[in-house]
Design a protein around this motif. Structure first.
Motif, PDB file in Angstrom:
ATOM      1  N   GLU A  35       0.827  -1.216   0.000  1.00 26.41           N
ATOM      2  CA  GLU A  35       0.000   0.000   0.000  1.00 26.41           C
ATOM      3  C   GLU A  35       0.866   1.273   0.000  1.00 26.41           C
ATOM      4  O   GLU A  35       0.413   2.336  -0.407  1.00 26.41           O
ATOM      5  N   ASP A  36       2.109   1.153   0.435  1.00 26.26           N
ATOM      6  CA  ASP A  36       2.990   2.332   0.420  1.00 26.26           C
ATOM      7  C   ASP A  36       3.286   2.788  -1.011  1.00 26.26           C
ATOM      8  O   ASP A  36       3.516   3.971  -1.251  1.00 26.26           O
ATOM      9  N   GLU A  37       3.298   1.829  -1.935  1.00 26.63           N
ATOM     10  CA  GLU A  37       3.567   2.210  -3.332  1.00 26.63           C
ATOM     11  C   GLU A  37       2.470   3.144  -3.840  1.00 26.63           C
ATOM     12  O   GLU A  37       2.737   4.079  -4.600  1.00 26.63           O
ATOM     13  N   GLU A  38       1.244   2.887  -3.394  1.00 27.65           N
ATOM     14  CA  GLU A  38       0.110   3.751  -3.766  1.00 27.65           C
ATOM     15  C   GLU A  38       0.343   5.181  -3.282  1.00 27.65           C
ATOM     16  O   GLU A  38       0.047   6.154  -3.964  1.00 27.65           O
ATOM     17  N   LYS A  39       0.878   5.291  -2.055  1.00 29.86           N
ATOM     18  CA  LYS A  39       1.090   6.626  -1.469  1.00 29.86           C
ATOM     19  C   LYS A  39       2.266   7.334  -2.139  1.00 29.86           C
ATOM     20  O   LYS A  39       2.359   8.553  -2.099  1.00 29.86           O
ATOM     21  N   PHE A  40       3.175   6.563  -2.714  1.00 31.70           N
ATOM     22  CA  PHE A  40       4.378   7.127  -3.312  1.00 31.70           C
ATOM     23  C   PHE A  40       4.132   7.400  -4.795  1.00 31.70           C
ATOM     24  O   PHE A  40       4.713   6.790  -5.673  1.00 31.70           O
ATOM     25  N   LYS A  41       3.231   8.325  -5.069  1.00 28.72           N
ATOM     26  CA  LYS A  41       2.936   8.669  -6.474  1.00 28.72           C
ATOM     27  C   LYS A  41       3.866   9.803  -6.882  1.00 28.72           C
ATOM     28  O   LYS A  41       3.840  10.859  -6.275  1.00 28.72           O
ATOM     29  N   TYR A  42       4.682   9.558  -7.894  1.00 28.96           N
ATOM     30  CA  TYR A  42       5.687  10.573  -8.232  1.00 28.96           C
ATOM     31  C   TYR A  42       5.658  10.933  -9.708  1.00 28.96           C
ATOM     32  O   TYR A  42       4.967  10.306 -10.507  1.00 28.96           O
ATOM     33  N   GLN A  43       6.417  11.973 -10.035  1.00 28.54           N
ATOM     34  CA  GLN A  43       6.555  12.433 -11.412  1.00 28.54           C
ATOM     35  C   GLN A  43       8.045  12.439 -11.756  1.00 28.54           C
ATOM     36  O   GLN A  43       8.891  12.584 -10.863  1.00 28.54           O
ATOM     37  N   ALA A  44       8.330  12.334 -13.051  1.00 28.58           N
ATOM     38  CA  ALA A  44       9.727  12.336 -13.478  1.00 28.58           C
ATOM     39  C   ALA A  44      10.358  13.689 -13.151  1.00 28.58           C
ATOM     40  O   ALA A  44       9.825  14.732 -13.526  1.00 28.58           O
ATOM     41  N   GLY A  45      11.465  13.641 -12.421  1.00 27.82           N
ATOM     42  CA  GLY A  45      12.158  14.862 -12.007  1.00 27.82           C
ATOM     43  C   GLY A  45      12.194  15.011 -10.496  1.00 27.82           C
ATOM     44  O   GLY A  45      12.954  15.817  -9.970  1.00 27.82           O
ATOM     45  N   PRO A 100       7.560  10.938  -2.420  1.00 34.08           N
ATOM     46  CA  PRO A 100       8.460  11.678  -3.309  1.00 34.08           C
ATOM     47  C   PRO A 100       8.589  13.130  -2.868  1.00 34.08           C
ATOM     48  O   PRO A 100       7.675  13.675  -2.269  1.00 34.08           O
ATOM     49  N   LEU A 101       9.738  13.748  -3.196  1.00 33.17           N
ATOM     50  CA  LEU A 101      10.025  15.095  -2.721  1.00 33.17           C
ATOM     51  C   LEU A 101      10.330  16.033  -3.885  1.00 33.17           C
ATOM     52  O   LEU A 101      10.787  15.612  -4.944  1.00 33.17           O
ATOM     53  N   GLY A 102      10.064  17.299  -3.658  1.00 30.35           N
ATOM     54  CA  GLY A 102      10.411  18.329  -4.629  1.00 30.35           C
ATOM     55  C   GLY A 102       9.441  18.416  -5.791  1.00 30.35           C
ATOM     56  O   GLY A 102       8.472  17.654  -5.868  1.00 30.35           O
ATOM     57  N   ASN A 103       9.718  19.377  -6.676  1.00 35.72           N
ATOM     58  CA  ASN A 103       8.873  19.519  -7.864  1.00 35.72           C
ATOM     59  C   ASN A 103       9.432  18.641  -8.987  1.00 35.72           C
ATOM     60  O   ASN A 103      10.344  17.844  -8.776  1.00 35.72           O
ATOM     61  N   TRP A 104       8.902  18.771 -10.175  1.00 38.16           N
ATOM     62  CA  TRP A 104       9.277  17.901 -11.284  1.00 38.16           C
ATOM     63  C   TRP A 104       9.393  18.722 -12.554  1.00 38.16           C
ATOM     64  O   TRP A 104       9.107  19.924 -12.565  1.00 38.16           O
ATOM     65  N   VAL A 262      15.622  24.467  -2.336  1.00 40.83           N
ATOM     66  CA  VAL A 262      15.818  23.572  -3.479  1.00 40.83           C
ATOM     67  C   VAL A 262      15.016  22.282  -3.272  1.00 40.83           C
ATOM     68  O   VAL A 262      14.486  21.727  -4.217  1.00 40.83           O
ATOM     69  N   CYS A 263      14.876  21.856  -2.025  1.00 42.61           N
ATOM     70  CA  CYS A 263      14.179  20.587  -1.776  1.00 42.61           C
ATOM     71  C   CYS A 263      12.679  20.681  -2.025  1.00 42.61           C
ATOM     72  O   CYS A 263      12.062  19.717  -2.461  1.00 42.61           O
ATOM     73  N   LYS A 264      12.089  21.827  -1.720  1.00 43.07           N
ATOM     74  CA  LYS A 264      10.633  21.916  -1.813  1.00 43.07           C
ATOM     75  C   LYS A 264      10.173  22.778  -2.984  1.00 43.07           C
ATOM     76  O   LYS A 264       9.255  22.411  -3.711  1.00 43.07           O
ATOM     77  N   ASP A 265      10.801  23.926  -3.183  1.00 43.02           N
ATOM     78  CA  ASP A 265      10.423  24.807  -4.297  1.00 43.02           C
ATOM     79  C   ASP A 265      11.104  24.346  -5.582  1.00 43.02           C
ATOM     80  O   ASP A 265      10.697  24.706  -6.674  1.00 43.02           O
ATOM     81  N   GLY A 266      12.193  23.577  -5.472  1.00 44.44           N
ATOM     82  CA  GLY A 266      12.905  22.960  -6.583  1.00 44.44           C
ATOM     83  C   GLY A 266      12.729  21.471  -6.452  1.00 44.44           C
ATOM     84  O   GLY A 266      11.739  21.047  -5.863  1.00 44.44           O
ATOM     85  N   PRO A 267      13.650  20.678  -6.949  1.00 39.36           N
ATOM     86  CA  PRO A 267      14.961  21.053  -7.489  1.00 39.36           C
ATOM     87  C   PRO A 267      14.907  21.607  -8.911  1.00 39.36           C
ATOM     88  O   PRO A 267      15.910  22.046  -9.429  1.00 39.36           O
ATOM     89  N   VAL A 268      13.727  21.601  -9.537  1.00 41.52           N
ATOM     90  CA  VAL A 268      13.632  22.029 -10.931  1.00 41.52           C
ATOM     91  C   VAL A 268      13.327  23.527 -10.997  1.00 41.52           C
ATOM     92  O   VAL A 268      12.354  23.992 -10.393  1.00 41.52           O
ATOM     93  N   PHE A 269      14.187  24.262 -11.684  1.00 41.59           N
ATOM     94  CA  PHE A 269      13.979  25.693 -11.909  1.00 41.59           C
ATOM     95  C   PHE A 269      14.261  25.980 -13.379  1.00 41.59           C
ATOM     96  O   PHE A 269      15.092  25.307 -13.994  1.00 41.59           O
TER      97      PHE A 269
END
Lengths: 281, 348
Positions: A35-45, A100-104, A262-269
């Motif tokens: 069930e943790d995999e369900e909670k770990f929904k992420y995007q590339a980046g 997952p952490l950060g933006n994408w 960078v961790c929350k507002d990034g890492p993508v800029f």
């Protein structure tokens, strides 16, 4: 209240040594509680904190793609306490993943556009995630031309070599693999630094083309003038930054550039955003 | 808002009654300095001091705090898995906190309690405390709270504000938590009267006029961040700094922390400790690269964070309550008031 510091327990399913210097290994991780995999929904980046009990945590980009189910993949360079410990671990060992952490990368904005991926060295991890994501049959129609310029010092230092070879064969992605130098007579791809190959192979900039650039500082420094010459607008150049991190959620205070974490507002800029931030990275 | 009168003769007795119900924290003298600590039975908060050397932030946010535990013993089913531990978040009260230190919790709350992420440790500990403030009739000589969004009788963040009025305390009750506290102490809440409020106002005005140190913060918001970042005065500001980190530990609004694992035999804990932007390791990458490897960069980070980044991020003033601790304790006399004025008057 959900505890954002608590890692999900995972088991190492497989460890792959990626490079000839054996300093980069890919870890394939499986959630112990499905069930943790369900909670770990992420995007590339995006990235995650890999947690090794007794050693600590490290922020690492997610190398698997959201379209790949049943596991997570991280490629880790051996540099310090946690990474050295990870490199000595074996399949079956238990560890943790937090995220997952950060933006994408801005997948919504890039829809219907050309995407040029420019990567160097071991910063290719979230770029692999992105390529797998875009090449997924459900997603490929959403993007126009895809170019990939990827370089390493030698052929043996390229990550994901089997997949690179597979992508070379396809006609829906333009691969431009390069190495700084090689004495391998069978090397059939490019020789030259990433900025040079970018200059030769990348399509010109226009409102319909986005470049995602990830690599060591020296590569970024020399690639940017090339993209300027090719007429890429700075809000069409997308970059992913690295910083020393602990919490990964914008609270512990160390990874800021100006008021952005960078961790929350990034890492993508975008380069446009970075131009307006203090030069402290 | 109700103001009641507590005869000092009934003070100790009331606190004793409270101590039977829940833990009380307060300032007490330890060696040469005052600290905030849990009061044992019959121990009274020492209200004779101006303020403690360290802020009471540790009551909510301990300098070292356990987050998780784990076992490395592979015979255990849950080996190498981090587990939450039971923590005590039962109600407690801090008696004698100065208004600046109480307001500081509100500034810090913006960091720990965000729309995206909630820090459960900080939030639960903060919710558990009742803050009984103690107004400053005699402010410290380097306080500048009145121009830092605070004041010697400032009410924000407090449940009760106590004012020393010779043979009695005037207690201004500002929340339900505060009302409960006063009731539990058994102090007579019916004695409220309008003239008591006037007395508080008179003492407040007297205290405020004693604070002569000021800062100007009005122009910080409109400054260009990168221009301010590149200002030439930072080398001067940082010249004497020895990066000791004292300012960050003493500051009631500094919140940065580190996370570390500590193993003893086959079991261990994941802890977080206060950290400081004054130290080079704070931002040192695994690769060896360090975006703030020079002390000027670290000093600049501290002031830019408090006086510019925070101002821009939350649009709610500076990340400083004017308690003056960093000025009093800095071994090389770096003065945030001067730096603030340099920043506020900076023209690129």
């Amino acid at each position: 209240m959900q505890n954002p510091y608590l890692p999900y327990p995972v088991r190492i399913e497989e460890i792959i040594t990626e490079t000839e210097d054996k300093n980069l290994k890919t870890f394939k991780l499986v959630f112990i509680n499905p069930e943790d995999e369900e909670k770990f929904k992420y995007q590339a980046g995006q990235f995650a904190e890999l947690s090794v009990a007794g050693k600590g945590e490290i922020p690492i980009g997610i190398a698997s793609s959201p379209t790949e189910k049943g596991f997570l993949m991280f490629t880790v360079n051996k540099v310090g306490l946690v990474t050295s410990c990870l490199h000595n671990m074996k399949a079956g060992d238990i560890m943790g993943v937090r995220g997952p952490l950060g933006n994408w990368y801005p997948w919504d904005i890039m829809e219907g556009k050309n995407v040029v991926i420019i990567g160097g060295g071991f910063a290719f991890t979230t770029l692999r995630s992105s390529i797998i994501y875009m090449l997924d049959p459900a997603n490929r129609p959403k993007f126009k031309d895809i170019h990939v310029i990827y370089g390493a010092r030698t052929p043996g230092m390229l990550l994901y070599r089997d997949e690179l070879a597979e992508w070379e064969k396809r006609d829906d992605i333009n691969m431009h693999i390069t190495v700084d130098a090689t004495d391998d007579p069978n090397w059939k791809y490019n020789i030259g630094f990433v900025p040079t190959i970018t200059d030769q192979k990348a399509p010109p900039g226009n409102p319909d083309t986005y470049a995602i650039v990830c690599g060591p500082p020296i590569m970024i420094k020399f690639t940017q003038p090339v993209l300027d010459t090719l007429d890429y607008a700075h809000d069409h150049i997308i970059m992913s930054l690295e910083m020393r991190m602990k919490c990964g959620i914008g609270i512990c205070g160390r990874c800021n550039i100006g008021k952005e974490y960078v961790c929350k507002d990034g890492p993508v800029f975008t380069l446009d955003q970075l131009n307006n931030m203090p030069k402290e990275y | 808002m109700k103001v009641i009168k507590i005869d000092k003769k009934n003070w100790a007795e009331g606190l004793k009654r409270l101590a039977d119900k829940f833990p009380l924290f307060g300032p007490v003298q330890k060696d040469e300095f005052h600290i905030f600590k849990e009061l044992h039975k019959d121990e009274l908060p020492d209200l004779s001091l101006q303020n403690t050397r360290l802020s009471p932030k540790s009551v909510v946010y301990p300098q070292s705090e356990t987050l998780f535990e784990y076992t490395l013993d592979e015979k255990q089913a849950d080996h190498h898995i981090l587990k939450e531990i039971d923590k005590d978040y039962l109600p407690r009260a801090v008696v004698g906190i100065r208004p600046c230190d109480a307001k500081a919790f509100l500034l810090v709350k913006r960091n720990f309690d965000t729309p995206e992420y909630k820090d459960p440790y900080w939030i639960k500990a903060y919710q558990a405390v009742t803050l009984i403030g103690y107004a400053c009739n005699t402010p410290c000589s380097n306080c500048f709270c009145t121009t830092a969004g605070c004041g010697p009788f400032h009410e924000e963040g407090l449940d009760v504000l106590l004012v020393d009025a010779a043979d009695h305390y005037l207690a201004q009750i500002m929340s339900e938590k505060g009302e409960k506290f006063i009731t539990a102490a058994g102090w007579d809440t019916s004695a409220g009267a309008n003239d008591l409020r006037e007395q508080v106002q008179t003492l407040k005005q007297a205290a405020e006029t004693k604070i002569t140190a000021r800062v100007s913060t009005d122009k910080l918001k409109d400054k260009d961040t990168t221009a301010l970042f590149e200002a030439s005065f930072w080398e001067d500001v940082a010249f004497a700094c020895i990066n000791c980190g004292t300012c960050t530990y003493a500051c009631p609004t500094c919140w940065c922390f580190d996370i570390q694992d500590e193993t003893f035999g086959s079991s261990g804990i994941r802890i977080r400790n206060w950290d400081s932007c004054m130290y080079p390791l704070f931002t040192h990458h695994g690769s060896g690269h360090n975006p703030r490897d020079m002390k000027m960069q670290r000093v600049r980070q501290r002031f830019m964070h408090k006086l510019k980044y925070y101002v821009d991020k939350y649009a709610n003033g500076i990340q400083c309550v004017g308690c003056g601790r960093c000025i009093r304790l800095c071994p090389v006399n770096i003065d945030i008031r001067k730096v603030c004025d340099l920043m506020n008057s900076f023209e690129s």
